[in-house]
Scaffold this active site. Sequence first.
Site, mmCIF file in Angstrom:
data_model
loop_
_atom_site.group_PDB
_atom_site.id
_atom_site.type_symbol
_atom_site.label_atom_id
_atom_site.label_comp_id
_atom_site.label_asym_id
_atom_site.label_seq_id
_atom_site.Cartn_x
_atom_site.Cartn_y
_atom_site.Cartn_z
ATOM 1 N N ARG A 63 0.848 -1.194 0.000
ATOM 2 C CA ARG A 63 0.000 0.000 0.000
ATOM 3 C C ARG A 63 0.882 1.241 0.000
ATOM 4 O O ARG A 63 1.822 1.335 0.801
ATOM 5 C CB ARG A 63 -0.899 0.002 1.236
ATOM 6 C CG ARG A 63 -1.711 1.282 1.337
ATOM 7 C CD ARG A 63 -2.678 1.268 2.466
ATOM 8 N NE ARG A 63 -2.004 1.399 3.743
ATOM 9 C CZ ARG A 63 -2.636 1.321 4.910
ATOM 10 N NH1 ARG A 63 -3.924 1.058 4.941
ATOM 11 N NH2 ARG A 63 -1.979 1.473 6.030
ATOM 12 N N GLU A 92 -12.280 2.180 1.081
ATOM 13 C CA GLU A 92 -12.431 2.502 2.497
ATOM 14 C C GLU A 92 -13.120 3.844 2.723
ATOM 15 O O GLU A 92 -13.194 4.312 3.847
ATOM 16 C CB GLU A 92 -11.084 2.435 3.227
ATOM 17 C CG GLU A 92 -9.945 3.146 2.566
ATOM 18 C CD GLU A 92 -8.608 2.944 3.286
ATOM 19 O OE1 GLU A 92 -8.552 2.339 4.360
ATOM 20 O OE2 GLU A 92 -7.601 3.434 2.738
ATOM 21 N N CYS A 147 -8.709 -6.291 3.426
ATOM 22 C CA CYS A 147 -7.543 -6.275 4.301
ATOM 23 C C CYS A 147 -7.829 -5.580 5.623
ATOM 24 O O CYS A 147 -6.942 -5.397 6.442
ATOM 25 C CB CYS A 147 -6.345 -5.635 3.610
ATOM 26 S SG CYS A 147 -6.671 -3.933 3.140
#
Length: 659
Positions: free
Chosen positions: A448, A546, A617
Site C-alpha cells: 500500500r 475505504e 484487508c
Amino acid sequence: MERSTIVRVHEGLHARPATRFVKLAKGFESDVELVKDGKAVSAKSSVKLMLLAVKENQEVTVRANGADAIEALEALIGYLENPRAGLDDEAEAQSPANDAGQEAAPAPGSVPAASGGANRLRGVAASEGFAIGPAFAHFPPDIAGQGRMLQAEEIEGEIDRFRAAVGAVQARMDHALAQDSLSAGDRGIVAALRDIAADDSLTDEAEGLIKGGNDAVSAVITAASTIAAEFSAVDDHYLNARADDVHAVGRQICLVLLGQDDVSLENIPEGAILIADDIGAWDLARAPLKRIGGVVCGHGGATSHIAIIARSHGIPAVLGLGGQVNALRTARDVALDGNAGHVIIDPDEATRADFAGRVEAAAKERAGLTIFKTVTPKLADGRIIEVAANIGSLEEIEAALEAGAMGIGLFRTELLFMRHMHLPSEDMQAETYAALAKAFAPYPVIVRTLDIGGDKPIAGIEFPDEENPFLGWRGIRMCLDRPDIFKRQLRALLRAAVHGNIKVMLPMVSDIGEVRQTRVLVEECAAELKAEGMAHAAFDLGVMIETPAAVLIAPALAKEVAFFSIGTNDLTQYIMAADRLNPTVAKLNDVTNPAVMSAIEMTARAGVAAGIMVGMCGEAAGRPDLIATFVEMGLTELSMSPASIQRAKKAIMAMAADG
Ligand code: PEP
Ligand code: MG
C-alpha cells in the site's frame, strides 16, 4: 570571514545532519556561526542549529573567525552544498528518528464502560485471547526536584554532581551504541538522544539554573522544558517531535542524579501483562514481544496501531480503559480477556483456575490449527480463496510465513517512513519491497502506498493543522500533492517488481481522478527508469475501498484498476461516522452493522461484475464468523494479522465441506 550558500541537505538541518555539521565545525579552532534570516547561532551546538530550523533550498551564511577560518568555511560550505560527499549512504539511509508519540492518535481518556465488580474493568477488546500473569506496570514516574534553594557553598558540588550525571548518561548511551545487537532502528534513536545529551544547550541552561541556586534535578527539569518548548514552537512537525527527545534526555540525567533506574520494557518478565496509560507503537514494536503475555492500556482502540501490533503477534490486549487503568498500577496479577475486553485485577482462585483453563484451551486450539498452515483453501466450486497476511515491517515476514500466509494482502509502508529521521531513500524502499517480493514469491505482495495523515507527523513532510485529520490530507491525497515523495515510492515499487509478484494499492481513494493521476505518475516513473537503464517491471494497480465515495463509484473504479481491497477499519468509521480510535463510540464502530455490510456487498458486486479480484484487508477479514458471508459475496482474497490465518483457512475449508 563569511560565505553564503543554498542548503542542499535533504529536508534541511535536522538532527543527524545537524550533528554532522557540528562535528565538522568542532574540528576547527575558529569560532563558527551559521546565520539564517539575520539570526546567528553557534555552529558547534546541534540543538541551537536544529532550532534555527534551516530547510533544504534556503540561503544561509557561514561565518568563521580564527586561525583556520578559511578551511572551516571551505569544509562547512562544502557539506551544506554536497552533504553526501564522503558519507556512508547506508548509515544515512538507516538513521531513524525517535518515533515516540508517532503512533495513531490516542483516544480521549474517557471511561467506556462500567466495571463488573470491584476488581473487574472493561475496555475495548483489541486483540483476542486470554492471558493471566504478573502485572508489569509501565508508568514512568514523574520526577521532582528538591524544592529548596541551595546555599552558596553547595553550588559548586551540585554542578560537579550534575556534570558527572551528564557524563554517566552519555557513557550509557555510547555503551548502548557499541552493542552489535542494537537494531538499526534503535541505534538511530539512541544516537539522536546522545547528541542532545552531549550538546551545550541543555547543559549550559541547567548549569545557569544551578548557579542561581536550583538543585540539579529541578534545574534539569526546567532546562529541558525550556528547550523542549523552543522545539515545540518551531513550525515543523519533525522538530516539534524532538521536544520529546529533550525530555527523554533530561529524564535520564535526573534519574542518575536521584540514583534511580527507569522502568524499561526490556526487563518485562516472561508472560507478564504490560499495563500502561499509553505506549508508543514504536516502543511496543521493539519491546521483547515474545515475552509479553498481554497488553492493557488506558489509550487506544480496536484498530489503533498498538492493537494491530498486538494482534499480529498473537498478544491478547484490552485497550481504551481511560482513567480506570490507574486501578492497575498496584496490581500483582492480572487476568485479561481480549475477546470480551475484560480485565481482572488480582483474580481470586476460582478466576485463576478459569483463566488458566481458557489459556490452555486456546493453546490447544492453536496447536490444532497448525494443520491448516499448508492448506490452500478451496471452495466446492474450485475457487481458491487466498488467505494472506497484513504486515508493516520486514521483521514480521517470519510470523506470516510461519502462519502459512499465501502472500501479503497489505504491507503498510507507514512504519518504514516513521522509523526514519529522513524520508526513506528510493534505494532503501526498493530493497525493502524486493525483500518482501522474494520472501513470498510466487504469491502476491500487495504494497500500500504511503497512508499517513495529519495526526501522525513524519520527518520531512509538513502537515497542516487540521480540525479533522481523518477527513483531511491523508493517504493518496497527500501523495498526489507531493509527487517528490510519491514518485520515489512508485519508482522503488517498479524496481522491486522485478523480484516477484508486487502489486500496489492506493489508500483513501475517493475520486477516480486519483487513480488516473497515479497512473500518469507510474508511467512517468517507468519512462525515467528506462532512460536511466534501471531494471524495473510493471505492477498491477488496485485501490482500497475505504471511503463511502469509493463504494458509490465502485462500478466505475473497477474499470480502471486490477483489484479492490476493502479496508473495513476505515470504511466502518466513515460509513458510521464513528471515529475508530474513540472508545466512547466503539459500539457504533461495528463492521456487522447493516450499513457497512451493504457497502461491502456493493463493492463486491461491482468488482465481480467487472471481473477483477475483490479482497479485504481490514480487520474484519480475519473474523471466522464473517468469512463465509464475505466469500459468498464474491471475495477471493482475505488478508489479516498472521495470528488469524490458520483459523480463517479452517473457516473456509468448513464452507467447502458444507458444500
Ligand atoms: C483499513 O482501513 O481497513 C485498513 C486496512 O487500513 P488501516 O487500518 O491501515 O487504515
Ligand atoms: Mg485504512
